[in-house]
Design a protein around this motif. Sequence first.
Motif, PDB file in Angstrom:
ATOM      1  N   VAL A   1     100.548 -42.776 156.386  1.00 43.39           N
ATOM      2  CA  VAL A   1     100.766 -41.342 156.204  1.00 43.39           C
ATOM      3  C   VAL A   1      99.479 -40.580 155.904  1.00 43.39           C
ATOM      4  O   VAL A   1      98.706 -41.006 155.102  1.00 43.39           O
ATOM      5  N   THR A   2      99.227 -39.467 156.592  1.00 43.66           N
ATOM      6  CA  THR A   2      98.289 -38.365 156.357  1.00 43.66           C
ATOM      7  C   THR A   2      98.311 -37.452 157.558  1.00 43.66           C
ATOM      8  O   THR A   2      98.805 -37.830 158.586  1.00 43.66           O
TER       9      THR A   2
ATOM     10  N   THR B   1     100.569 -30.905 158.386  1.00 40.13           N
ATOM     11  CA  THR B   1     101.805 -30.711 159.129  1.00 40.13           C
ATOM     12  C   THR B   1     101.592 -29.673 160.208  1.00 40.13           C
ATOM     13  O   THR B   1     101.032 -28.634 159.974  1.00 40.13           O
TER      14      THR B   1
ATOM     15  N   THR C   1     102.963 -36.577 160.487  1.00 40.85           N
ATOM     16  CA  THR C   1     102.715 -36.946 159.088  1.00 40.85           C
ATOM     17  C   THR C   1     102.563 -38.448 158.897  1.00 40.85           C
ATOM     18  O   THR C   1     102.188 -38.893 157.815  1.00 40.85           O
TER      19      THR C   1
END
Length: 159
Positions: A9-10, A13, A106
């Motif tokens: 996750v990173t 958005t 995401t």
Amino acid sequence: MLRSTTLAVTVATLMGTTALADGHAKDIVDTASAAGSFTTLLAAADAAGLVDTLKSEGPFTVFAPTDEAFAALPEGTVETLLLPENKDQLAAILTYHVIAGKVLSTDLVDDTEAMTVQGTTVMIDLDNGVMVDGATVTTADIEATNGVIHVIDKVILPE
């Protein structure tokens, strides 16, 4: 044939939508068709015999080049790839744009390689927005019943 890819996750958005028509969710093919900017991609998927796969349960993540992205290829490239004798090459190019599983923006990590359905990897780069093998993701997270579409600005080609 399909290989799963795990991406951590990173990423900021980006735009997300759910594909609905008349209250009914659509699969990847129907979602792309309704968008109106993927006619070349859909014609290529049909010529390569991949429409039924992209309408199946999945889930799939599709990095979808627009009609403009296909038009930017050298003159005659698309027409040549659509010939029946080039079906395998066309399928290899198209499956290079697909990852098994649903990968949202995401879920991405900078400088990560993701295994494609074609069997080789694409590089995810987040340094200047979201990029996949040098193509910029212009719209991310267009959800479908069997996966997600990320719109890209150029056709990516396996080596």
